[in-house]
Design a protein around this motif. Structure first.
Motif, PDB file in Angstrom:
ATOM      1  N   SER A   1      46.349 -32.607 -15.466  1.00  0.00           N
ATOM      2  CA  SER A   1      46.221 -34.039 -15.162  1.00  0.00           C
ATOM      3  C   SER A   1      46.372 -34.300 -13.668  1.00  0.00           C
ATOM      4  CB  SER A   1      47.270 -34.841 -15.939  1.00  0.00           C
ATOM      5  OG  SER A   1      46.989 -34.824 -17.323  1.00  0.00           O
ATOM      6  N   LEU A   2      47.273 -33.584 -13.031  1.00  0.00           N
ATOM      7  CA  LEU A   2      47.491 -33.761 -11.594  1.00  0.00           C
ATOM      8  C   LEU A   2      46.236 -33.382 -10.808  1.00  0.00           C
ATOM      9  CD1 LEU A   2      49.489 -34.482  -9.366  1.00  0.00           C
ATOM     10  CD2 LEU A   2      50.319 -32.126  -9.423  1.00  0.00           C
ATOM     11  N   ILE A   3      45.625 -32.266 -11.171  1.00  0.00           N
ATOM     12  CA  ILE A   3      44.401 -31.827 -10.495  1.00  0.00           C
ATOM     13  C   ILE A   3      43.280 -32.843 -10.709  1.00  0.00           C
ATOM     14  CG2 ILE A   3      42.575 -30.080 -10.528  1.00  0.00           C
ATOM     15  CD1 ILE A   3      44.831 -28.036 -11.236  1.00  0.00           C
ATOM     16  N   ASN A   4      43.133 -33.319 -11.937  1.00  0.00           N
ATOM     17  CA  ASN A   4      42.089 -34.309 -12.221  1.00  0.00           C
ATOM     18  C   ASN A   4      42.305 -35.593 -11.430  1.00  0.00           C
ATOM     19  OD1 ASN A   4      40.653 -32.714 -13.992  1.00  0.00           O
ATOM     20  ND2 ASN A   4      41.705 -33.475 -15.809  1.00  0.00           N
TER      21      ASN A   4
ATOM     22  N   GLY B   1      40.786 -34.751   1.963  1.00  0.00           N
ATOM     23  CA  GLY B   1      42.172 -34.330   1.777  1.00  0.00           C
ATOM     24  C   GLY B   1      42.545 -34.201   0.313  1.00  0.00           C
ATOM     25  N   PHE B   2      42.127 -35.157  -0.500  1.00  0.00           N
ATOM     26  CA  PHE B   2      42.460 -35.115  -1.925  1.00  0.00           C
ATOM     27  C   PHE B   2      41.769 -33.947  -2.628  1.00  0.00           C
ATOM     28  CE2 PHE B   2      43.717 -39.711  -1.574  1.00  0.00           C
ATOM     29  CZ  PHE B   2      45.000 -39.562  -2.083  1.00  0.00           C
ATOM     30  N   ILE B   3      40.493 -33.718  -2.324  1.00  0.00           N
ATOM     31  CA  ILE B   3      39.794 -32.642  -3.039  1.00  0.00           C
ATOM     32  C   ILE B   3      40.318 -31.276  -2.604  1.00  0.00           C
ATOM     33  CG2 ILE B   3      37.830 -32.314  -1.460  1.00  0.00           C
ATOM     34  CD1 ILE B   3      37.767 -32.357  -5.331  1.00  0.00           C
ATOM     35  N   ARG B   4      40.720 -31.149  -1.350  1.00  0.00           N
ATOM     36  CA  ARG B   4      41.297 -29.874  -0.898  1.00  0.00           C
ATOM     37  C   ARG B   4      42.634 -29.601  -1.581  1.00  0.00           C
ATOM     38  NH1 ARG B   4      39.516 -31.374   5.187  1.00  0.00           N
ATOM     39  NH2 ARG B   4      37.504 -30.295   5.237  1.00  0.00           N
ATOM     40  N   LYS B   5      43.442 -30.646  -1.761  1.00  0.00           N
ATOM     41  CA  LYS B   5      44.711 -30.480  -2.482  1.00  0.00           C
ATOM     42  C   LYS B   5      44.457 -30.052  -3.924  1.00  0.00           C
ATOM     43  CE  LYS B   5      47.501 -33.851   0.112  1.00  0.00           C
ATOM     44  NZ  LYS B   5      48.173 -35.178   0.037  1.00  0.00           N
TER      45      LYS B   5
ATOM     46  N   SER C   1      44.507 -20.453 -11.570  1.00  0.00           N
ATOM     47  CA  SER C   1      43.204 -20.271 -12.213  1.00  0.00           C
ATOM     48  C   SER C   1      42.816 -18.824 -12.479  1.00  0.00           C
ATOM     49  CB  SER C   1      42.110 -20.921 -11.358  1.00  0.00           C
ATOM     50  OG  SER C   1      41.971 -20.242 -10.128  1.00  0.00           O
ATOM     51  N   GLN C   2      43.536 -17.852 -11.941  1.00  0.00           N
ATOM     52  CA  GLN C   2      43.053 -16.474 -11.956  1.00  0.00           C
ATOM     53  C   GLN C   2      42.759 -15.941 -13.358  1.00  0.00           C
ATOM     54  OE1 GLN C   2      45.749 -14.096  -9.648  1.00  0.00           O
ATOM     55  NE2 GLN C   2      44.846 -14.727  -7.715  1.00  0.00           N
ATOM     56  N   ASP C   3      43.669 -16.174 -14.294  1.00  0.00           N
ATOM     57  CA  ASP C   3      43.487 -15.623 -15.638  1.00  0.00           C
ATOM     58  C   ASP C   3      43.341 -16.719 -16.687  1.00  0.00           C
ATOM     59  OD1 ASP C   3      43.770 -12.905 -14.800  1.00  0.00           O
ATOM     60  OD2 ASP C   3      45.917 -13.272 -14.587  1.00  0.00           O
ATOM     61  N   ASN C   4      42.951 -17.896 -16.261  1.00  0.00           N
ATOM     62  CA  ASN C   4      42.874 -19.025 -17.182  1.00  0.00           C
ATOM     63  C   ASN C   4      41.471 -19.615 -17.119  1.00  0.00           C
ATOM     64  OD1 ASN C   4      43.037 -21.743 -18.266  1.00  0.00           O
ATOM     65  ND2 ASN C   4      45.266 -21.518 -18.190  1.00  0.00           N
ATOM     66  N   LYS C   5      40.697 -19.424 -18.194  1.00  0.00           N
ATOM     67  CA  LYS C   5      39.297 -19.853 -18.187  1.00  0.00           C
ATOM     68  C   LYS C   5      39.168 -21.350 -17.959  1.00  0.00           C
ATOM     69  CE  LYS C   5      35.000 -19.624 -20.818  1.00  0.00           C
ATOM     70  NZ  LYS C   5      34.344 -19.199 -22.078  1.00  0.00           N
ATOM     71  N   ARG C   6      40.091 -22.117 -18.547  1.00  0.00           N
ATOM     72  CA  ARG C   6      40.050 -23.573 -18.388  1.00  0.00           C
ATOM     73  C   ARG C   6      40.114 -23.961 -16.916  1.00  0.00           C
ATOM     74  NH1 ARG C   6      44.788 -27.605 -20.729  1.00  0.00           N
ATOM     75  NH2 ARG C   6      43.782 -29.597 -20.251  1.00  0.00           N
ATOM     76  N   TYR C   7      41.021 -23.328 -16.173  1.00  0.00           N
ATOM     77  CA  TYR C   7      41.183 -23.673 -14.764  1.00  0.00           C
ATOM     78  C   TYR C   7      40.087 -23.058 -13.897  1.00  0.00           C
ATOM     79  CZ  TYR C   7      45.637 -25.841 -15.825  1.00  0.00           C
ATOM     80  OH  TYR C   7      46.609 -26.677 -16.325  1.00  0.00           O
ATOM     81  N   LEU C   8      39.548 -21.916 -14.313  1.00  0.00           N
ATOM     82  CA  LEU C   8      38.420 -21.341 -13.582  1.00  0.00           C
ATOM     83  C   LEU C   8      37.210 -22.267 -13.646  1.00  0.00           C
ATOM     84  CD1 LEU C   8      38.683 -17.578 -14.617  1.00  0.00           C
ATOM     85  CD2 LEU C   8      38.929 -18.498 -12.305  1.00  0.00           C
ATOM     86  N   LEU C   9      36.952 -22.835 -14.834  1.00  0.00           N
ATOM     87  CA  LEU C   9      35.859 -23.794 -14.982  1.00  0.00           C
ATOM     88  C   LEU C   9      36.123 -25.045 -14.151  1.00  0.00           C
ATOM     89  CD1 LEU C   9      35.244 -23.496 -18.834  1.00  0.00           C
ATOM     90  CD2 LEU C   9      33.663 -22.792 -17.035  1.00  0.00           C
ATOM     91  N   GLN C  10      37.377 -25.500 -14.192  1.00  0.00           N
ATOM     92  CA  GLN C  10      37.723 -26.695 -13.428  1.00  0.00           C
ATOM     93  C   GLN C  10      37.577 -26.438 -11.927  1.00  0.00           C
ATOM     94  OE1 GLN C  10      41.820 -28.030 -13.531  1.00  0.00           O
ATOM     95  NE2 GLN C  10      41.186 -30.170 -13.619  1.00  0.00           N
ATOM     96  N   LYS C  11      37.948 -25.233 -11.492  1.00  0.00           N
ATOM     97  CA  LYS C  11      37.856 -24.900 -10.070  1.00  0.00           C
ATOM     98  C   LYS C  11      36.408 -24.976  -9.589  1.00  0.00           C
ATOM     99  CE  LYS C  11      39.158 -21.270  -6.763  1.00  0.00           C
ATOM    100  NZ  LYS C  11      37.833 -20.716  -6.410  1.00  0.00           N
ATOM    101  N   ARG C  12      35.475 -24.506 -10.388  1.00  0.00           N
ATOM    102  CA  ARG C  12      34.063 -24.575 -10.004  1.00  0.00           C
ATOM    103  C   ARG C  12      33.595 -26.029  -9.903  1.00  0.00           C
ATOM    104  NH1 ARG C  12      31.055 -20.016  -9.905  1.00  0.00           N
ATOM    105  NH2 ARG C  12      29.135 -21.209 -10.224  1.00  0.00           N
ATOM    106  N   GLN C  13      34.071 -26.867 -10.810  1.00  0.00           N
ATOM    107  CA  GLN C  13      33.714 -28.287 -10.742  1.00  0.00           C
ATOM    108  C   GLN C  13      34.286 -28.933  -9.480  1.00  0.00           C
ATOM    109  OE1 GLN C  13      35.286 -29.696 -14.461  1.00  0.00           O
ATOM    110  NE2 GLN C  13      33.586 -28.894 -15.668  1.00  0.00           N
TER     111      GLN C  13
ATOM    112  N   LEU D   1      45.739 -26.470  -5.515  1.00  0.00           N
ATOM    113  CA  LEU D   1      46.601 -26.420  -6.699  1.00  0.00           C
ATOM    114  C   LEU D   1      45.937 -25.622  -7.810  1.00  0.00           C
ATOM    115  CD1 LEU D   1      49.096 -27.281  -8.284  1.00  0.00           C
ATOM    116  CD2 LEU D   1      47.962 -29.464  -8.773  1.00  0.00           C
ATOM    117  N   CYS D   2      44.646 -25.820  -7.988  1.00  0.00           N
ATOM    118  CA  CYS D   2      43.924 -25.118  -9.046  1.00  0.00           C
ATOM    119  C   CYS D   2      43.894 -23.614  -8.791  1.00  0.00           C
ATOM    120  CB  CYS D   2      42.502 -25.675  -9.148  1.00  0.00           C
ATOM    121  SG  CYS D   2      41.672 -25.308 -10.700  1.00  0.00           S
TER     122      CYS D   2
END
Length: 282
Positions: free
Chosen positions: A137-140, A159-163, A172-184, A167-168
């Motif tokens: 939720s924080l990342i979103n 500044g916000f998108i870099r933060k 994100s390294q071993d978490n598919k959910r966060y890997l997908l979010q990182k690409r977005q 954080l992501c």
């Protein structure tokens, strides 16, 4: 042993099985292992079975918000969210987690459908204050804040998108959910940079649309030819161009009717915030 215990619990308690099935659907959606149509169909199957517990009804309603969000039905989000009371949950942690998810969807709808950036900002600030224990939720919220400031304040938006990306990256390294979010997030980052013509900033360019945008902004004859070719590939792959891609086509060709079509398609999708981008050039 844990999986055996869960299976045994499902057999003994139908309510627990419903809860487990709903969370499984949420996970599959978050990891892009189910499309929005099948997600909604499976949610309806649970909804049409016997549902008596308040917790189950709440989770099903949140599933409806997810479907509305994925379908671009922002009006539906605003109509539904006020009826969702997370206080029915016994776990304070779970109640806060779900409340933040509801607020995320409401903020998104306020930005895109209502273009109410003031109210959206208040909601996002609430998430940022409460979100330390809820990374997703924080990342979103950070990403949405970058969109709020996209058109008027580059420094805040960047500044916000870099933060959000920083954080992501931590999780994100071993978490598919966060890997997908990182690409977005990286695509959002690139759009912000390119919208403001910051070609010297570090860019990810991990998606074809953002590569097209970059080539257009760089603007050589060769770049524009390649961007045109990539747009044709996207149109062939998907059967049509998205509102953003129609905007890119307008930038390449200089033809006003593509701007009008882009604006119309944004409106059709219920996105009155981003429809301002082609509108500014009309």
């Amino acid at each position: 042993m844990k999986n055996i215990a869960i299976k045994k619990c499902k057999k003994i308690n139908p309510h627990h099985k419903q809860i487990a099935d709903i969370y499984d659907l949420f996970d599959r959606r978050n990891e892009s292992r189910i499309n929005r149509i099948d997600f909604n169909r499976e949610m309806d199957e649970i909804r049409n079975s016997t549902v008596s517990r308040s917790e189950t009804k709440l989770l099903l309603n949140i599933g409806k918000l997810y479907y509305y969000s994925d379908s671009g039905n922002y009006r539906g989000i605003l109509d539904e969210e006020s009826y969702m009371d997370t206080n029915v949950l016994r776990s304070e942690y779970l109640a806060t987690s779900l409340r933040l998810r509801i607020l995320e969807r409401k903020a998104t709808a306020l930005i895109k459908y209502e273009n109410d950036l003031v109210q959206a900002t208040k909601i996002l600030e609430e998430i940022l204050q409460k979100g330390d224990d809820f990374a997703f939720s924080l990342i979103n919220a950070l990403s949405l804040m970058s969109e709020v400031h996209l058109m008027k304040d580059f420094d805040l938006s960047a500044g916000f998108i870099r933060k959000a990306i920083k954080l992501c990256e931590k999780i994100s390294q071993d978490n598919k959910r966060y890997l997908l979010q990182k690409r977005q997030l990286e695509s959002t980052h690139d759009f912000i940079m390119l919208y403001h013509c910051r070609l010297n900033e570090e860019l990810y360019l991990n998606s074809k649309p953002e590569l097209i945008h970059f080539l257009i902004r760089r603007g050589s004859e060769e770049d524009l030819a390649r961007a045109t070719s990539l747009l044709k590939e996207l149109e062939k792959e998907n059967g049509k161009l998205t509102p953003f891609q129609l905007y890119y086509k307008a930038l390449i060709t200089g033809e006003k009717h593509y701007l009008i079509k882009s604006q119309r398609e944004f409106h059709r999708a219920g996105d009155f915030f981003y429809s301002q981008i082609p509108s500014k050039l009309l």
